[in-house]
Write an enzyme that holds these catalytic residues in place. Structure first.
Site, PDB file in Angstrom:
ATOM      1  N   LYS A  71      50.474  20.492  33.362  1.00  0.00           N
ATOM      2  CA  LYS A  71      51.644  21.285  33.737  1.00  0.00           C
ATOM      3  C   LYS A  71      52.452  20.567  34.811  1.00  0.00           C
ATOM      4  O   LYS A  71      53.682  20.614  34.824  1.00  0.00           O
ATOM      5  CB  LYS A  71      51.225  22.675  34.210  1.00  0.00           C
ATOM      6  CG  LYS A  71      50.716  23.539  33.067  1.00  0.00           C
ATOM      7  CD  LYS A  71      50.539  24.972  33.471  1.00  0.00           C
ATOM      8  CE  LYS A  71      50.169  25.832  32.280  1.00  0.00           C
ATOM      9  NZ  LYS A  71      48.869  25.464  31.673  1.00  0.00           N
ATOM     10  N   ARG A 182      45.483  37.746  64.131  1.00  0.00           N
ATOM     11  CA  ARG A 182      45.406  36.340  63.743  1.00  0.00           C
ATOM     12  C   ARG A 182      46.613  35.554  64.256  1.00  0.00           C
ATOM     13  O   ARG A 182      46.803  34.394  63.910  1.00  0.00           O
ATOM     14  CB  ARG A 182      45.278  36.200  62.215  1.00  0.00           C
ATOM     15  CG  ARG A 182      44.037  36.847  61.628  1.00  0.00           C
ATOM     16  CD  ARG A 182      43.674  36.293  60.255  1.00  0.00           C
ATOM     17  NE  ARG A 182      44.772  36.327  59.290  1.00  0.00           N
ATOM     18  CZ  ARG A 182      45.134  37.389  58.580  1.00  0.00           C
ATOM     19  NH1 ARG A 182      44.472  38.521  58.719  1.00  0.00           N
ATOM     20  NH2 ARG A 182      46.138  37.319  57.729  1.00  0.00           N
TER      21      ARG A 182
HETATM   22  N1  DCP Z   1      40.402  43.351  54.189  1.00  0.00           N
HETATM   23  C1  DCP Z   1      39.442  42.729  53.391  1.00  0.00           C
HETATM   24  N2  DCP Z   1      39.466  42.887  52.036  1.00  0.00           N
HETATM   25  C2  DCP Z   1      40.414  43.645  51.451  1.00  0.00           C
HETATM   26  C3  DCP Z   1      41.408  44.271  52.239  1.00  0.00           C
HETATM   27  C4  DCP Z   1      41.364  44.110  53.617  1.00  0.00           C
HETATM   28  O1  DCP Z   1      38.570  42.031  53.916  1.00  0.00           O
HETATM   29  N3  DCP Z   1      40.424  43.775  50.124  1.00  0.00           N
HETATM   30  C5  DCP Z   1      40.387  43.140  55.646  1.00  0.00           C
HETATM   31  C6  DCP Z   1      40.881  41.762  55.967  1.00  0.00           C
HETATM   32  C7  DCP Z   1      42.316  41.983  56.276  1.00  0.00           C
HETATM   33  C8  DCP Z   1      42.264  43.322  57.000  1.00  0.00           C
HETATM   34  O2  DCP Z   1      41.259  44.056  56.289  1.00  0.00           O
HETATM   35  O3  DCP Z   1      42.840  40.969  57.107  1.00  0.00           O
HETATM   36  C9  DCP Z   1      43.580  44.053  57.025  1.00  0.00           C
HETATM   37  O4  DCP Z   1      44.076  44.197  55.710  1.00  0.00           O
HETATM   38  P1  DCP Z   1      45.626  44.033  55.411  1.00  0.00           P
HETATM   39  O5  DCP Z   1      45.779  44.338  53.962  1.00  0.00           O
HETATM   40  O6  DCP Z   1      46.418  44.833  56.364  1.00  0.00           O
HETATM   41  O7  DCP Z   1      45.897  42.460  55.546  1.00  0.00           O
HETATM   42  P2  DCP Z   1      46.439  41.578  56.762  1.00  0.00           P
HETATM   43  O8  DCP Z   1      46.625  42.370  57.993  1.00  0.00           O
HETATM   44  O9  DCP Z   1      45.528  40.403  56.838  1.00  0.00           O
HETATM   45  O10 DCP Z   1      47.860  41.027  56.263  1.00  0.00           O
HETATM   46  P3  DCP Z   1      49.267  41.820  56.280  1.00  0.00           P
HETATM   47  O11 DCP Z   1      50.135  41.161  57.303  1.00  0.00           O
HETATM   48  O12 DCP Z   1      49.814  41.618  54.904  1.00  0.00           O
HETATM   49  O13 DCP Z   1      48.979  43.261  56.581  1.00  0.00           O
END
Ligand code: DCP
Ligand code: MG
Ligand code: MN
Length: 328
Positions: A71, A182
């Site tokens: 690809k 983070r």
């Molecule tokens: N989490 C996980 N597995 C999932 C969903 C969430 O381990 N299926 C954990 C890790 C994520 C945290 O929960 O970092 C928070 O989930 P978010 O969906 O809010 O993701 P983030 O905060 O990392 O990113 P965003 O900026 O999109 O909210």
């Protein structure tokens, strides 16, 4: 690691078409293996510092096999991919991708809506009766939820929540986790972790439920929380509106003795959590959002080990410590 679509990634055009193919596999074909395979290849290309000049060169990277290499050659020669042109023309994938942008709508629900003839957000607004409570809120705030939340705004919300909780009880502790912890400049939502020194894991779940209710009520009273998507004994999912834009808000309550595992889990990223859990298993430990347990020779997890810090979890499983900023 750079985001696959980031402009300063010399291979971002390859990454973009791979991510589009990935989405199509997940949303239309429901093939999670292929979805992961395309994403893995995109991540490898994004991590590569120089421009890839051929499929052959690409195939040396982890996760890039013969088919993806072909690809890349096709894309280099013609500037496009026949497979992707066909997907775009067909329209199913793009329509499903659009519908899954609504919070609460996954690929299966989107396909169901597609089969009813619904293709766009505008059309969806005419068929609200096909949606559950979560999806209706997702649709109601569709434009707002697409907007990223700047760090500053999250910091302000942290201060508001912190001061409200202190009024209820000075011993409440709050930690904003997720992408904010983070170190990201912008986040998709706010992830708030709450604990209290008088709440321990030997207490019934009704204790957690009561704490969560107390917190949510207080934040509703000051009109920070505007909607509830769902609320259980440990988790609230809803909406807050600190300024003009509605934001997704997640709140979790953890017993004080499970705080470090909770903070580790809720900080993520989800990919990092998967990696760390796999590493724990290799070292005969099982890790989740509640605790870390050694796995005995019989394969049965033992009692949770005592944990004194987030770093302590890394030490137990012999995993090099990573700062939250490095957990992507
Ligand atoms: N989490 C996980 N597995 C999932 C969903 C969430 O381990 N299926 C954990 C890790 C994520 C945290 O929960 O970092 C928070 O989930 P978010 O969906 O809010 O993701 P983030 O905060 O990392 O990113 P965003 O900026 O999109 O909210
Ligand atoms: Mg988040
Ligand atoms: Mn979240």
């Amino acid at each position: 690691r750079k985001a696959p679509s980031s402009e300063d990634n010399p291979n971002h055009d390859f990454c973009e078409f791979l991510m589009e193919l990935a989405e199509n596999e997940r949303n239309v074909n429901r093939n999670i293996h292929k979805y992961n395979a395309y994403r893995k290849a995109a991540a490898s290309l994004a991590a590569h510092a120089t421009r890839i000049k051929s499929g052959k060169e690409a195939s040396k990277l982890e996760g890039v096999g013969q088919k993806i290499a072909q690809k890349i050659d096709e894309f280099l020669e013609t500037g496009k991919l026949a497979k992707l042109e066909k997907i775009r023309e067909d329209g199913v994938g793009p329509a499903i991708s659009t519908l899954t942008r609504v919070s609460g709508i996954g690929p299966a629900k989107a396909k169901e809506l597609y089969d009813l003839g619904i293709r766009t957000i505008e059309e969806l607004k005419l068929h609200e009766n096909k949606l559950n409570h979560h999806q209706r809120i997702g649709l109601k705030y569709f434009e707002d939820f697409e907007k990223r939340i700047p760090r500053d705004e999250i910091k302000q919300v942290e201060e508001i929540i912190s001061s409200e909780l202190t009024k209820l009880d000075k011993d409440f502790q709050i930690t904003i986790c997720g992408s904010y912890r983070r170190g990201k400049a912008e986040s998709g939502d706010m992830d708030v972790l709450i604990t209290h020194p008088n709440y321990t894991s030997d207490m019934p779940k009704s204790k957690s439920e009561a704490l969560l209710k107390q917190v949510v009520s207080a934040l509703q009273k000051i009109e920070l929380i505007t909607d509830t998507i769902s609320v259980g004994d440990v988790k609230f999912m809803g909406v807050c509106k600190p300024k003009d834009t509605a934001r997704r808000l997640d709140i979790r309550v953890t017993p004080i003795d499970q705080y470090f595992c909770a903070v580790l889990y809720f900080t993520g990223s989800d990919m990092f959590n998967k990696q760390m859990r796999a590493h724990a298993l290799q070292n005969n430990f099982t890790l989740n959002e509640y605790c870390l347990r050694p796995i005995g020779s019989t394969g049965v997890p033992g009692a949770p080990v005592p944990i004194s810090s987030e770093k302590n979890i890394f030490e137990y499983i012999d995993f090099p410590y990573k700062l939250p900023e490095e957990r992507n």
